[in-house]
Motif scaffolding. Structure first.
Motif, PDB file in Angstrom:
ATOM      1  N   PRO A 122       0.793  -1.234   0.000  1.00 18.79           N
ATOM      2  CA  PRO A 122       0.000   0.000   0.000  1.00 18.79           C
ATOM      3  C   PRO A 122       0.821   1.277   0.000  1.00 18.79           C
ATOM      4  O   PRO A 122       0.372   2.307  -0.520  1.00 18.79           O
ATOM      5  CB  PRO A 122      -0.834  -0.126   1.294  1.00 18.79           C
ATOM      6  CG  PRO A 122      -0.957  -1.595   1.493  1.00 18.79           C
ATOM      7  CD  PRO A 122       0.373  -2.153   1.076  1.00 18.79           C
ATOM      8  N   GLY A 123       2.023   1.223   0.548  1.00 23.28           N
ATOM      9  CA  GLY A 123       2.876   2.398   0.571  1.00 23.28           C
ATOM     10  C   GLY A 123       3.350   2.848  -0.798  1.00 23.28           C
ATOM     11  O   GLY A 123       3.878   3.959  -0.932  1.00 23.28           O
ATOM     12  N   ARG A 124       3.153   2.011  -1.820  1.00 26.94           N
ATOM     13  CA  ARG A 124       3.527   2.395  -3.183  1.00 26.94           C
ATOM     14  C   ARG A 124       2.533   3.372  -3.790  1.00 26.94           C
ATOM     15  O   ARG A 124       2.795   3.963  -4.835  1.00 26.94           O
ATOM     16  CB  ARG A 124       3.632   1.149  -4.069  1.00 26.94           C
ATOM     17  CG  ARG A 124       4.535   0.058  -3.531  1.00 26.94           C
ATOM     18  CD  ARG A 124       5.954   0.533  -3.348  1.00 26.94           C
ATOM     19  NE  ARG A 124       6.568   0.911  -4.613  1.00 26.94           N
ATOM     20  CZ  ARG A 124       7.747   1.497  -4.734  1.00 26.94           C
ATOM     21  NH1 ARG A 124       8.439   1.797  -3.638  1.00 26.94           N
ATOM     22  NH2 ARG A 124       8.243   1.798  -5.919  1.00 26.94           N
ATOM     23  N   ALA A 127     -10.068   2.040   1.095  1.00 28.26           N
ATOM     24  CA  ALA A 127     -10.444   0.777   1.725  1.00 28.26           C
ATOM     25  C   ALA A 127     -11.958   0.651   1.635  1.00 28.26           C
ATOM     26  O   ALA A 127     -12.676   1.598   1.966  1.00 28.26           O
ATOM     27  CB  ALA A 127      -9.998   0.747   3.185  1.00 28.26           C
ATOM     28  N   VAL A 128     -12.439  -0.501   1.217  1.00 32.35           N
ATOM     29  CA  VAL A 128     -13.886  -0.640   1.052  1.00 32.35           C
ATOM     30  C   VAL A 128     -14.595  -0.877   2.375  1.00 32.35           C
ATOM     31  O   VAL A 128     -15.829  -0.797   2.437  1.00 32.35           O
ATOM     32  CB  VAL A 128     -14.235  -1.764   0.049  1.00 32.35           C
ATOM     33  CG1 VAL A 128     -13.683  -1.445  -1.331  1.00 32.35           C
ATOM     34  CG2 VAL A 128     -13.742  -3.116   0.541  1.00 32.35           C
ATOM     35  N   THR A 129     -13.845  -1.172   3.435  1.00 27.21           N
ATOM     36  CA  THR A 129     -14.445  -1.355   4.755  1.00 27.21           C
ATOM     37  C   THR A 129     -13.566  -0.724   5.833  1.00 27.21           C
ATOM     38  O   THR A 129     -12.362  -0.502   5.633  1.00 27.21           O
ATOM     39  CB  THR A 129     -14.624  -2.855   5.104  1.00 27.21           C
ATOM     40  OG1 THR A 129     -13.328  -3.471   5.205  1.00 27.21           O
ATOM     41  CG2 THR A 129     -15.466  -3.570   4.069  1.00 27.21           C
ATOM     42  N   SER A 161      -8.477  -0.078   9.250  1.00 21.02           N
ATOM     43  CA  SER A 161      -7.884  -0.232  10.574  1.00 21.02           C
ATOM     44  C   SER A 161      -6.647  -1.109  10.541  1.00 21.02           C
ATOM     45  O   SER A 161      -5.614  -0.795  11.156  1.00 21.02           O
ATOM     46  CB  SER A 161      -8.917  -0.818  11.542  1.00 21.02           C
ATOM     47  OG  SER A 161     -10.002   0.062  11.719  1.00 21.02           O
ATOM     48  N   ARG A 162      -6.722  -2.203   9.809  1.00 15.59           N
ATOM     49  CA  ARG A 162      -5.590  -3.126   9.778  1.00 15.59           C
ATOM     50  C   ARG A 162      -4.403  -2.541   9.027  1.00 15.59           C
ATOM     51  O   ARG A 162      -3.251  -2.770   9.397  1.00 15.59           O
ATOM     52  CB  ARG A 162      -6.033  -4.460   9.178  1.00 15.59           C
ATOM     53  CG  ARG A 162      -6.966  -5.231  10.100  1.00 15.59           C
ATOM     54  CD  ARG A 162      -7.340  -6.571   9.555  1.00 15.59           C
ATOM     55  NE  ARG A 162      -6.182  -7.443   9.358  1.00 15.59           N
ATOM     56  CZ  ARG A 162      -6.276  -8.678   8.886  1.00 15.59           C
ATOM     57  NH1 ARG A 162      -7.455  -9.181   8.557  1.00 15.59           N
ATOM     58  NH2 ARG A 162      -5.185  -9.408   8.725  1.00 15.59           N
ATOM     59  N   ALA A 182      -2.812   7.137   8.693  1.00 18.28           N
ATOM     60  CA  ALA A 182      -4.260   7.311   8.816  1.00 18.28           C
ATOM     61  C   ALA A 182      -4.806   8.310   7.804  1.00 18.28           C
ATOM     62  O   ALA A 182      -5.882   8.111   7.224  1.00 18.28           O
ATOM     63  CB  ALA A 182      -4.610   7.747  10.236  1.00 18.28           C
ATOM     64  N   GLU A 183      -4.063   9.391   7.561  1.00 15.46           N
ATOM     65  CA  GLU A 183      -4.546  10.417   6.632  1.00 15.46           C
ATOM     66  C   GLU A 183      -4.469   9.979   5.171  1.00 15.46           C
ATOM     67  O   GLU A 183      -4.997  10.658   4.287  1.00 15.46           O
ATOM     68  CB  GLU A 183      -3.761  11.721   6.816  1.00 15.46           C
ATOM     69  CG  GLU A 183      -2.275  11.621   6.507  1.00 15.46           C
ATOM     70  CD  GLU A 183      -1.440  11.207   7.718  1.00 15.46           C
ATOM     71  OE1 GLU A 183      -0.218  11.405   7.664  1.00 15.46           O
ATOM     72  OE2 GLU A 183      -2.016  10.698   8.701  1.00 15.46           O
TER      73      GLU A 183
END
Length: 360
Positions: free
Chosen positions: A132-134, A140-142, A147-148, A157-158
């Motif tokens: 995800p850092g790429r 996120a769909v949920t 959170s994970r 978070a931002e």
């Protein structure tokens, strides 16, 4: 999503595999890789050929388009989309928005790949933290996925927003109360792929229990996959002759949902949002679901939520709904109203558009 964004005035291009057919009334441009005669798999999940051949071809096609067009954002669908986008972009390429529909730690162990389950789970966990850092931003769909990702340090978070999937409500006819006739079977339905993570074994076992309690039920399975992996299980349970398998594409799903009374969602492990659940609700069908995948489904309001892996409870919930058709119809109607008001693709596209403005 592509249609919703194009209807809002955006120039949308979709880069995808060679499989499938272009919709005749598409409002966006579709770019496919060259046909690969040795690859015809349409079921969910990765494969070594897909990773080694198809995904690099997607990256080459995306890179070609980036040289021709001035895009404002690359919307990367799922992890393979992010891999392709990351391989294709140059230093001057537009930002990537990663659309995370699941987490690999929970999904990857269900696929073959010739690796032990524990190894696949560990690999998935590592990829969940690194991939995800790429991207410049993550959808996120949920709330679970958001959170994970934040807790694992995969994203700040931002940099993670929650935007649920939408559903094509208009393709599903408004539900009518079932007209029960003497001798007519009560019909249940499951739609979607038959990958191991879907919980098909749990569903078959629950159907076996239900058939022991009442002999007026049949199960419809609408899928593009072969039922072969489950044939012997169904035969051994003594239920195969009461199951109707339709190997169909999505165009037949609304019709088959309209013929059923209750829709089944037997998946237990799901970080994301099962699209079938939204389809069920859009079709006005009351849903029986295990808790692990019951996103947006409120117990006693849109259907019945059962504790994960409680096969007896799953069968009992189906029986309760069949025994009170008026109650079941009310649950289905409430679900349809909720998704039409809150989870249309138009609403999802508007949220994504607002996010693009923040990212670009």
């Amino acid at each position: 999503m592509a249609e919703g964004l194009s209807r809002r005035g955006h120039d949308v291009h979709v880069v995808t595999y060679h499989l499938g057919e272009d919709p005749p009334d598409a409002t966006f441009e579709i770019h496919r890789i060259a046909r690969i005669p040795t690859y015809s798999k349409t079921s969910a999940g990765p494969s070594y050929q897909k990773l080694a051949v198809l995904d690099p071809l997607l990256a080459f096609e995306l890179r070609r388009l980036l040289r021709v067009h001035r895009f404002d954002v690359i919307h990367a669908h799922h992890f393979e989309g992010l891999l392709v986008a990351d391989l294709a972009r140059s230093k001057r390429a537009p930002p990537i928005v990663f659309d995370a529909h699941t987490l690999l730690e929970s999904e990857l162990p269900y696929y073959g790949l010739g690796l032990p389950r524990g190894v696949k789970r560990a690999l998935g966990r590592r990829l969940d933290r690194w991939f995800p850092g790429r991207a410049e931003h993550v959808i996120a769909v949920t709330d679970d996925i958001r959170s994970r990702l934040i807790e694992s340090g995969a994203a700040a978070a931002e940099s993670v927003s929650v935007i649920p999937n939408g559903v094509e409500s208009d393709v599903f006819a408004a539900p009518r109360p079932p007209r029960l006739r003497n001798g007519q079977p009560r019909r249940l339905i499951f739609t979607g792929n038959l990958a191991p993570y879907q919980g098909i074994d749990f569903m078959l076992d629950a159907f076996r229990v239900l058939r022991q309690q009442r002999d007026d039920v049949r199960l419809t399975i609408a899928t593009e996959d072969s039922f072969t992996p489950y044939e012997q299980t169904a035969i051994d349970m003594g239920i195969r002759s009461f199951i109707d398998v339709h190997e169909v594409d999505f165009s037949r799903v609304p019709e088959l949902l309209g013929e059923a009374e209750i829709a089944l969602n037997p998946r237990v492990d799901c970080d994301g949002l099962p699209q079938k659940l939204l389809n069920y609700m859009a079709a006005g069908r009351p849903v029986v679901s295990f808790a692990g995948s019951a996103k947006h489904l409120t117990d006693g309001r849109h259907g019945t939520v059962v504790e994960d892996r409680d096969v007896e409870g799953f069968a009992r919930a189906i029986d309760d709904l069949l025994s009170d058709s008026a109650w079941a119809h009310g649950l289905g109607t409430a679900g349809r109203t909720m998704v039409r008001n809150e989870l249309s693709w138009e609403a999802t596209a508007a949220r994504v558009e607002a996010l693009y403005h923040r990212v670009v």
